[in-house]
Write a protein that holds these residues in place. Structure first.
Motif, PDB file in Angstrom:
ATOM      1  N   VAL A   1      -0.645  20.748   8.557  1.00 44.65           N
ATOM      2  CA  VAL A   1      -0.390  21.211   7.189  1.00 44.65           C
ATOM      3  C   VAL A   1      -1.580  22.030   6.712  1.00 44.65           C
ATOM      4  O   VAL A   1      -2.690  21.937   7.256  1.00 44.65           O
ATOM      5  N   THR A   2      -1.345  22.815   5.680  1.00 45.73           N
ATOM      6  CA  THR A   2      -2.405  23.643   5.094  1.00 45.73           C
ATOM      7  C   THR A   2      -3.169  22.825   4.056  1.00 45.73           C
ATOM      8  O   THR A   2      -2.558  22.178   3.199  1.00 45.73           O
ATOM      9  N   ALA A   3      -4.481  22.852   4.132  1.00 45.28           N
ATOM     10  CA  ALA A   3      -5.303  22.105   3.176  1.00 45.28           C
ATOM     11  C   ALA A   3      -5.112  22.648   1.769  1.00 45.28           C
ATOM     12  O   ALA A   3      -5.115  23.862   1.555  1.00 45.28           O
ATOM     13  N   ASP A   4      -4.961  21.733   0.792  1.00 45.51           N
ATOM     14  CA  ASP A   4      -4.834  22.129  -0.609  1.00 45.51           C
ATOM     15  C   ASP A   4      -5.970  21.570  -1.449  1.00 45.51           C
ATOM     16  O   ASP A   4      -5.912  21.555  -2.674  1.00 45.51           O
ATOM     17  N   ASP A   5      -7.027  21.076  -0.773  1.00 49.26           N
ATOM     18  CA  ASP A   5      -8.101  20.380  -1.476  1.00 49.26           C
ATOM     19  C   ASP A   5      -9.481  20.949  -1.140  1.00 49.26           C
ATOM     20  O   ASP A   5     -10.482  20.250  -1.223  1.00 49.26           O
ATOM     21  N   THR A   6      -9.536  22.213  -0.746  1.00 43.32           N
ATOM     22  CA  THR A   6     -10.814  22.823  -0.373  1.00 43.32           C
ATOM     23  C   THR A   6     -11.690  22.982  -1.611  1.00 43.32           C
ATOM     24  O   THR A   6     -11.298  23.637  -2.576  1.00 43.32           O
ATOM     25  N   PRO A   7     -12.883  22.402  -1.642  1.00 50.54           N
ATOM     26  CA  PRO A   7     -13.771  22.546  -2.803  1.00 50.54           C
ATOM     27  C   PRO A   7     -14.248  23.992  -2.944  1.00 50.54           C
ATOM     28  O   PRO A   7     -14.276  24.752  -1.970  1.00 50.54           O
ATOM     29  N   ASP A   8     -14.611  24.361  -4.146  1.00 51.01           N
ATOM     30  CA  ASP A   8     -15.154  25.693  -4.389  1.00 51.01           C
ATOM     31  C   ASP A   8     -16.391  25.920  -3.522  1.00 51.01           C
ATOM     32  O   ASP A   8     -17.261  25.055  -3.425  1.00 51.01           O
ATOM     33  N   GLY A   9     -16.441  27.084  -2.899  1.00 57.88           N
ATOM     34  CA  GLY A   9     -17.585  27.419  -2.066  1.00 57.88           C
ATOM     35  C   GLY A   9     -17.518  26.898  -0.649  1.00 57.88           C
ATOM     36  O   GLY A   9     -18.439  27.112   0.141  1.00 57.88           O
ATOM     37  N   HIS A  10     -16.431  26.206  -0.294  1.00 57.52           N
ATOM     38  CA  HIS A  10     -16.272  25.677   1.058  1.00 57.52           C
ATOM     39  C   HIS A  10     -15.283  26.531   1.841  1.00 57.52           C
ATOM     40  O   HIS A  10     -14.394  27.157   1.273  1.00 57.52           O
ATOM     41  N   ASP A  11     -15.441  26.508   3.155  1.00 58.64           N
ATOM     42  CA  ASP A  11     -14.553  27.244   4.039  1.00 58.64           C
ATOM     43  C   ASP A  11     -13.234  26.492   4.186  1.00 58.64           C
ATOM     44  O   ASP A  11     -13.213  25.341   4.634  1.00 58.64           O
ATOM     45  N   ARG A  12     -12.153  27.132   3.834  1.00 58.06           N
ATOM     46  CA  ARG A  12     -10.836  26.500   3.893  1.00 58.06           C
ATOM     47  C   ARG A  12     -10.450  26.111   5.316  1.00 58.06           C
ATOM     48  O   ARG A  12      -9.731  25.125   5.530  1.00 58.06           O
ATOM     49  N   ASP A  13     -10.930  26.853   6.289  1.00 53.74           N
ATOM     50  CA  ASP A  13     -10.547  26.602   7.687  1.00 53.74           C
ATOM     51  C   ASP A  13     -11.526  25.699   8.427  1.00 53.74           C
ATOM     52  O   ASP A  13     -11.363  25.461   9.624  1.00 53.74           O
ATOM     53  N   ALA A  14     -12.541  25.189   7.721  1.00 52.90           N
ATOM     54  CA  ALA A  14     -13.556  24.359   8.377  1.00 52.90           C
ATOM     55  C   ALA A  14     -13.084  22.910   8.428  1.00 52.90           C
ATOM     56  O   ALA A  14     -13.502  22.059   7.648  1.00 52.90           O
ATOM     57  N   GLY A  15     -12.174  22.631   9.347  1.00 59.28           N
ATOM     58  CA  GLY A  15     -11.665  21.277   9.487  1.00 59.28           C
ATOM     59  C   GLY A  15     -10.204  21.286   9.902  1.00 59.28           C
ATOM     60  O   GLY A  15      -9.568  22.335   9.987  1.00 59.28           O
ATOM     61  N   THR A  16      -9.670  20.106  10.153  1.00 58.79           N
ATOM     62  CA  THR A  16      -8.281  19.959  10.578  1.00 58.79           C
ATOM     63  C   THR A  16      -7.529  19.126   9.559  1.00 58.79           C
ATOM     64  O   THR A  16      -7.938  18.002   9.243  1.00 58.79           O
ATOM     65  N   SER A  17      -6.441  19.677   9.034  1.00 57.57           N
ATOM     66  CA  SER A  17      -5.637  18.999   8.019  1.00 57.57           C
ATOM     67  C   SER A  17      -4.248  18.724   8.588  1.00 57.57           C
ATOM     68  O   SER A  17      -3.561  19.651   9.027  1.00 57.57           O
ATOM     69  N   VAL A  18      -3.843  17.453   8.582  1.00 58.24           N
ATOM     70  CA  VAL A  18      -2.548  17.085   9.139  1.00 58.24           C
ATOM     71  C   VAL A  18      -1.865  16.036   8.274  1.00 58.24           C
ATOM     72  O   VAL A  18      -2.504  15.347   7.476  1.00 58.24           O
ATOM     73  N   LEU A  19      -0.566  15.945   8.462  1.00 53.81           N
ATOM     74  CA  LEU A  19       0.228  14.860   7.901  1.00 53.81           C
ATOM     75  C   LEU A  19       0.555  13.905   9.041  1.00 53.81           C
ATOM     76  O   LEU A  19       1.103  14.314  10.062  1.00 53.81           O
TER      77      LEU A  19
END
Length: 321
Positions: free
Chosen positions: A282-300
């Motif tokens: 799944v696509t992350a919807d909780d990326t903090p401001d100033g953080h890389d949205r793709d830096a990590g693995t988000s799954v259900l």
């Protein structure tokens, strides 16, 4: 000593031979939290009593176990003696976490209830608590646990105030509730404790919580603190897959049979528990401001009971690329 502080000390797992050395280190770390040496000595004796395997734990049974003439000194410690309970809690938590730390600890949030007979007790209200079996007059507190392969310990707690109780100025004044204690949701209390643990230098890799703590606020805070997470979410929770946005129940319903894998979850009272599991990117919807949205693995993560086919859903994030 509060019940939570007692549990913090009592639940830490230590090697028997090093028990006295470790316990002595704890007492030394909190020595300056007491205004009088007599209070410090009573605290040490009571804490040793809490580490004994007693069938019933109260001031009377503790006094007998530590060979006091009666519970009066313990009552005085809990009700009238001058000592910094907050500092003792923080230092005890840090001591226990350091003792248990294996480099891969996790933090777990959960709440528990304590049945009361009157709303005069601070924050007591008719509210739901699983530990009291449903809706009842009780106090509810959110606790934070630090767990590793070596053991676990409670390191923090926050009393939950309902909006009604928190907004009743007369009741607050009669109970002596400080102005800074006000209404906060259970997820907000969990976030507060996670940030406090970070400030204390308690290192963990993941946060775990049930559906109460599966909202974006907690998940975003975890990512700000560099934590991965595994949190329960409700069946109507919305996720965005590479193809479409839909509820987690809808996403699970689209899984092909080959997506499921049977795996053991752990040992229960009736033996090893096996569930069917499936994972959906799944696509992350909780990326903090100033953080890389793709830096990590988000799954259900989807779990299905192999007999009843009851389905549970968990939103997960692992830091790193």
């Amino acid at each position: 000593m509060t019940q939570h502080q007692n549990e913090t000390v009592a639940s830490a797992t230590v090697d028997h031979e090093g028990h006295d050395i470790a316990f002595g280190g704890l007492l030394a770390s909190v020595a300056d939290c007491f205004a009088r040496s007599e209070t410090r000595e009573t605290f040490a004796r009571m804490t040793r009593g809490m580490l004994m395997e007693l069938e019933d734990v109260n001031c009377w049974s503790l006094a007998e176990a530590i060979e006091e003439r009666g519970p009066h000194r313990l009552h005085h410690l809990l009700s009238r003696a001058v000592w910094d309970e907050g500092a003792v809690l923080e230092r005890t938590a840090a001591w226990a976490a350091c003792l248990l730390d294996d480099g891969d600890g996790i933090l777990i949030a959960d709440e528990t209830g304590d049945a009361k007979s009157s709303t005069d007790a601070v924050a007591a209200a008719r509210q739901y608590s699983g530990s009291v079996g449903g809706v009842a007059l009780c106090q509810v507190a959110v606790h934070l646990t630090f767990a590793t392969t070596a053991g676990h310990c409670l390191i923090d707690r926050r009393l939950y105030f309902t909006r009604e109780w928190a907004g009743d100025e007369e009741r607050r004044e009669l109970a002596g509730v400080p102005d800074e204690l006000c209404f906060a949701t259970k997820p907000q209390l969990a976030v507060d404790m996670l940030r406090a643990a970070g400030r204390q230098g308690i290192s963990a890799s993941f946060f775990l919580g049930d559906e109460v703590y599966g909202g974006r606020e907690v998940r975003t805070a975890c990512r700000e603190l560099g934590l991965g997470y595994v949190v329960g979410v409700r069946s109507n929770h919305q996720v965005t897959t590479p193809a479409v946005k839909l509820s987690v129940a809808q996403a699970a319903a689209r899984l092909p049979k080959r997506a499921w894998r049977r795996m053991a979850t752990g040992a229960g009272q009736k033996g090893v528990r096996d569930y069917d599991w499936a994972m959906i990117e799944v696509t992350a919807d909780d990326t903090p401001d100033g953080h890389d949205r793709d830096a990590g693995t988000s799954v259900l993560l989807v779990r299905r009971h192999r007999y009843t086919h009851t389905v549970s859903y968990y939103r997960c994030f692992a830091p790193g690329r």
